[in-house]
Design an enzyme around this catalytic site. Structure first.
Site, PDB file in Angstrom:
ATOM      1  N   GLU A   1      81.619   0.084 142.882  1.00  0.00           N
ATOM      2  CA  GLU A   1      81.871   0.661 141.604  1.00  0.00           C
ATOM      3  C   GLU A   1      82.979   1.393 141.661  1.00  0.00           C
ATOM      4  OE1 GLU A   1      77.538  -0.958 144.066  1.00  0.00           O
ATOM      5  OE2 GLU A   1      80.043  -0.871 144.346  1.00  0.00           O
TER       6      GLU A   1
ATOM      7  N   SER B   1      95.275 -35.516 169.826  1.00  0.00           N
ATOM      8  CA  SER B   1      94.361 -35.784 167.903  1.00  0.00           C
ATOM      9  C   SER B   1      95.172 -34.846 167.082  1.00  0.00           C
ATOM     10  CB  SER B   1      93.449 -34.401 168.310  1.00  0.00           C
ATOM     11  OG  SER B   1      94.064 -33.349 168.673  1.00  0.00           O
TER      12      SER B   1
ATOM     13  N   TRP C   1      98.193 -35.475 164.527  1.00  0.00           N
ATOM     14  CA  TRP C   1      97.320 -35.234 163.414  1.00  0.00           C
ATOM     15  C   TRP C   1      95.971 -35.972 162.936  1.00  0.00           C
ATOM     16  CZ3 TRP C   1      97.167 -30.150 163.357  1.00  0.00           C
ATOM     17  CH2 TRP C   1      98.105 -29.197 163.583  1.00  0.00           C
TER      18      TRP C   1
ATOM     19  N   LEU D   1      95.998 -20.436 166.456  1.00  0.00           N
ATOM     20  CA  LEU D   1      95.172 -20.180 166.127  1.00  0.00           C
ATOM     21  C   LEU D   1      95.038 -18.744 165.106  1.00  0.00           C
ATOM     22  CD1 LEU D   1      92.672 -19.580 169.159  1.00  0.00           C
ATOM     23  CD2 LEU D   1      93.389 -22.028 167.815  1.00  0.00           C
TER      24      LEU D   1
ATOM     25  N   GLY E   1      86.536 -28.419 170.998  1.00  0.00           N
ATOM     26  CA  GLY E   1      86.235 -29.890 171.222  1.00  0.00           C
ATOM     27  C   GLY E   1      85.440 -30.189 171.546  1.00  0.00           C
ATOM     28  N   ALA E   2      84.865 -31.526 171.550  1.00  0.00           N
ATOM     29  CA  ALA E   2      83.342 -32.056 171.310  1.00  0.00           C
ATOM     30  C   ALA E   2      81.990 -31.633 172.599  1.00  0.00           C
ATOM     31  CB  ALA E   2      83.686 -33.603 171.802  1.00  0.00           C
TER      32      ALA E   2
END
Length: 356
Positions: free
Chosen positions: A53, A173, A175, A209, A292-293
């Site tokens: 604002e 994993s 890609w 990351l 991970g899983a």
């Protein structure tokens, strides 16, 4: 759409220009009209900076427009409290002679929560609210969630194959998904305060990351959250490439070189409610979980999640590591079912988004 909805939609567009940059504050855009023309606009650019604002009022005045009798649009109720870094927006709105304020949502912050609109109404300003409120809720889903629960917003993410695997049987994993999907993941990272992985992912992948793949970070450095603790922490790990102060470990153990790093002790790192509470105490309001899983499955089984995004590649691994691990069900009727689902394609990859 009527004019109110069109102008509120423009407020949403302005607000989203700062997506990922305002935490712990909400995303807010503002537009001012007078005599049927837009005379000012602005958005909240970051914590501690002027609110939307204020930016819109400044924009109008810089361009020589009068605010007397104008209508101000904002996707969130203007603030009225003083115990923060910026003065109340309500005071400025009243002072400038604005005669109507239109909002999408009331502010869930208990320090505001309708008081801002009441303050304006008591000053003789006409109030119109609930313009496209569902869209407003979606834009500020993180802010609304943290205000309601005092817990971080948890978004789980996994890259998987058509048969539900996130790694081969040997753990490979990279890609699984295509470049478009990986770019979208980095765009997703930018929306959140931090990324959480487990210590096994840290040791296996040595991830950075960070925000990459051509997505501008705008100076943002993500918090890197590691659940669990290796015996020794190596300063050469990629997670330290940006800033060591933004890397933190949660564990019930202590590393041999703990004095050199941020290690926060928990009673039980398997209790994800305790993990979430600690992260909120540390000022982390939103987290993308890329573990991970085991990590992903634990968040789902303990019901500590707000959103799940699966990036599915049209490939088959056969034997491999499933992204969701459980003992399984004996009856179909007991299966966990989701209703709020969206689908989109990224090249040949399929993105599936599940919300609570």
């Amino acid at each position: 759409m009527d004019n109110y909805e069109l102008l509120m939609t423009y407020c949403f567009e302005l607000a989203l220009k700062a997506q990922g940059l305002t935490s712990p504050n909400p995303l807010v855009g503002s537009v001012i009209i007078n005599n049927g023309e837009i005379i000012g606009q602005g958005f909240h650019r970051g914590y501690g900076l002027p609110h939307a604002e204020v930016e819109a009022i400044r924009d109008a005045e810089i361009n020589g427009f009068s605010l007397c009798g104008a209508t101000l649009f904002s996707n969130l109720e203007p603030c009225c409290h003083r115990d923060k870094q910026t003065p109340p927006c309500t005071d400025l709105i009243i002072k400038k002679g604005i005669k109507k304020v239109v909002v999408s949502n009331e502010d869930p912050n208990p320090k505001v929560s309708g008081r801002g609109l009441t303050t304006l109404h008591d000053a003789g300003i006409e109030i119109i609210k609930n313009i496209l409120p569902q869209k407003g809720n979606e834009i500020n889903k993180i802010f609304f969630h943290t205000m309601k629960t005092s817990l971080p917003y948890m978004h789980l993410k996994a890259a998987i194959t058509l048969d539900g695997k996130m790694a081969t049987k040997n753990g490979e994993s990279k890609w699984i998904t295509n470049e478009e999907s990986r770019t979208e993941v980095h765009r997703l990272r930018k929306k959140y305060d931090g990324i959480l992985i487990g210590k096994n992912t840290l040791l296996a992948d040595n991830p950075s990351l960070t925000i990459r793949m051509g997505i501008p970070s705008n100076g943002k450095v993500l918090k890197k959250i590691i659940l669990g603790l290796p015996e020794n922490i190596d300063k050469k790990w990629n997670i330290f490439s940006e800033s060591a102060k933004d890397v933190l470990f949660l564990s019930n153990l202590r590393p041999k070189n703990e004095d050199e790093f941020q290690v926060y002790k928990l009673q039980d790192t398997h209790n994800l409610k305790e993990v979430s509470q600690k992260l909120f105490e540390l000022g982390i309001n939103s987290i993308l979980v890329e573990g991970g899983a085991q990590i992903l499955s634990s968040f789902i089984k303990q019901d500590i999640w707000n959103e799940i995004s699966l990036f599915m590649s049209p490939t088959l691994f056969g034997s491999g590591i499933s992204w969701f691990q459980d003992d399984g069900l004996e009856r179909v009727l007991k299966a966990k079912k989701f209703e709020n689902i969206n689908y989109s394609f990224l090249g040949k990859d399929l993105r599936i988004d599940v919300k609570r």
